[in-house]
Write an enzyme that holds these catalytic residues in place. Structure first.
Site, mmCIF file in Angstrom:
data_model
loop_
_atom_site.group_PDB
_atom_site.id
_atom_site.type_symbol
_atom_site.label_atom_id
_atom_site.label_comp_id
_atom_site.label_asym_id
_atom_site.label_seq_id
_atom_site.Cartn_x
_atom_site.Cartn_y
_atom_site.Cartn_z
ATOM 1 N N HIS A 293 -1.764 31.454 0.319
ATOM 2 C CA HIS A 293 -3.199 31.626 0.567
ATOM 3 C C HIS A 293 -3.658 32.877 -0.182
ATOM 4 C CE1 HIS A 293 -3.241 29.361 4.689
ATOM 5 N NE2 HIS A 293 -3.948 28.661 3.827
ATOM 6 N N ARG B 23 -3.022 25.369 -1.236
ATOM 7 C CA ARG B 23 -3.774 24.804 -0.111
ATOM 8 C C ARG B 23 -5.156 24.294 -0.554
ATOM 9 N NH1 ARG B 23 -1.396 26.256 4.887
ATOM 10 N NH2 ARG B 23 0.841 26.372 4.533
ATOM 11 N N ASP C 13 -0.462 26.997 15.123
ATOM 12 C CA ASP C 13 -0.997 27.817 14.033
ATOM 13 C C ASP C 13 -2.462 28.211 14.244
ATOM 14 O OD1 ASP C 13 1.216 28.165 12.400
ATOM 15 O OD2 ASP C 13 0.809 26.400 11.152
ATOM 16 N N CYS D 68 -4.763 36.934 8.548
ATOM 17 C CA CYS D 68 -4.701 35.519 8.963
ATOM 18 C C CYS D 68 -5.218 35.335 10.386
ATOM 19 C CB CYS D 68 -3.273 34.997 8.909
ATOM 20 S SG CYS D 68 -2.501 35.100 7.304
ATOM 21 N N ARG E 40 -2.159 20.700 11.030
ATOM 22 C CA ARG E 40 -3.259 21.584 11.427
ATOM 23 C C ARG E 40 -4.613 20.873 11.459
ATOM 24 N NH1 ARG E 40 -3.252 27.653 9.228
ATOM 25 N NH2 ARG E 40 -4.581 27.753 11.081
HETATM 26 N N1 ARG Z 1 1.500 28.674 9.466
HETATM 27 C C1 ARG Z 1 0.183 28.810 8.924
HETATM 28 C C2 ARG Z 1 0.011 27.869 7.755
HETATM 29 O O1 ARG Z 1 0.944 27.706 7.019
HETATM 30 C C3 ARG Z 1 -0.082 30.219 8.518
HETATM 31 C C4 ARG Z 1 -1.470 30.456 8.052
HETATM 32 C C5 ARG Z 1 -1.711 31.845 7.540
HETATM 33 N N2 ARG Z 1 -3.069 32.071 7.309
HETATM 34 C C6 ARG Z 1 -3.610 32.771 6.298
HETATM 35 N N3 ARG Z 1 -4.867 32.990 6.298
HETATM 36 N N4 ARG Z 1 -2.882 33.181 5.278
HETATM 37 O O2 ARG Z 1 -1.027 27.293 7.552
#
Ligand code: ARG
Length: 286
Positions: free
Chosen positions: A176, A147, A77, A277, A102
């Protein structure tokens, strides 16, 4: 004159940007931390790299500067550099990822910021950088619900000494803030309200009311365009890079005097990410 006619006569100005990107050399989907990620579905890393390259080349063509961070094996990612930090005026607020998968990216981003002259701030609170923090004029729009935590909104406000507007995300597909709001004109011209686009269904009633009050001229995108990550776009104030699937948004942008440019990142959408992203704005330093 209707609002649309008035807006069409507005002259838009492209501003030069400096971005941080990460080539998706290790891209795959081998875990799931958002509803878009299905590890059982095959991914094609070469295709991801080729699609990403088009975005990279386009930024250069438009006159922007693009820095690269070395991709780390085991961090598929990392291509989504928007989550790598939030930077204003030479200061970098480092992320603290919600999920263990991550977590290892954060020190790599912190090292990069330090090596490139940023005053680098290690956070106490869980936050995912520009994925959830968007600078509009002098104000930071901050997302929470999936998040970044509400406490990180207080922290980011203290780090940058700026007003923070908290917004609650309620639809897991738009986890996000940068999947639900696009900042079109980060520089707010005198006498004008900032220009953003958003998907109203991604927010709770209270946040929707805040957005309506603060951004009366915003573009409201359809559910259809929102659902294909149409808002996950990058604007320089004139050129707005969007997904080719966001047909209605493309028309809305043109009506407002913007120049939409289509880039397909279908492969990276398998990881739940799009154009924005893959793009982190570097403000200050150098
Ligand atoms: N697979 C990543 C996650 O879930 C995707 C992140 C996407 N990033 C964003 N800025 N929306 O964290």
């Amino acid at each position: 004159m209707s609002t649309t006619e008035a807006a069409a006569t507005t002259t838009r100005t492209a501003h030069r940007r400096r971005y941080l990107m990460c080539r998706p050399e290790h891209f795959t989907v081998n875990y799931s931390i958002n509803p878009w990620m299905e590890p059982a579905k095959p991914t094609d890393t070469a295709k991801a790299v080729a699609q990403w390259q088009k975005l990279y080349d386009l930024y250069l063509e438009l006159g922007h500067e693009v820095e690269l961070i070395e991709p780390l094996a085991g961090y598929p990612d990392m291509v989504y550099t928007a989550n790598g930090g939030f930077l204003i005026d030479g200061r970098a607020y480092v992320p603290k990822f919600r999920f263990e998968e991550r977590a290892g990216e954060a020190p790599a981003f912190a090292d990069w910021f330090r090596a490139h002259g940023y005053d680098t701030v290690i956070p106490e609170e869980v936050n995912e950088g520009e994925g959830d923090f968007l600078l509009v004029g002098d104000v930071i729009l901050a997302g929470t619900g999936f998040r970044s935590t509400g406490d990180s909104h207080r922290e980011v406000g203290e780090v940058f000494g700026r007003e923070v507007v908290s917004l609650n995300l309620v639809d897991p597909r738009f986890y996000h803030l940068d999947t639900a709001i696009a900042v079109l004109d980060p520089v707010v011209a005198e006498g004008q309200s900032a220009n953003i686009a958003y998907l109203s269904g991604a927010f709770d009633d209270a946040s929707r009311a805040v957005l309506e009050e603060r951004f009366p001229d915003a573009i409201l995108v359809s559910d259809e365009d929102g659902s294909v990550f149409g808002l996950n776009s990058a604007s320089d104030g004139y050129n707005v890079i969007i997904s080719p699937r966001a047909k209605g948004f493309e028309v809305q942008l043109r009506e407002r005097g913007y120049n939409p440019i289509l880039i397909d990142l279908s492969e990276l959408l398998l990881g739940g990410g799009g154009i924005k992203c893959c793009t982190l704005e570097l403000r200050g330093a150098k």
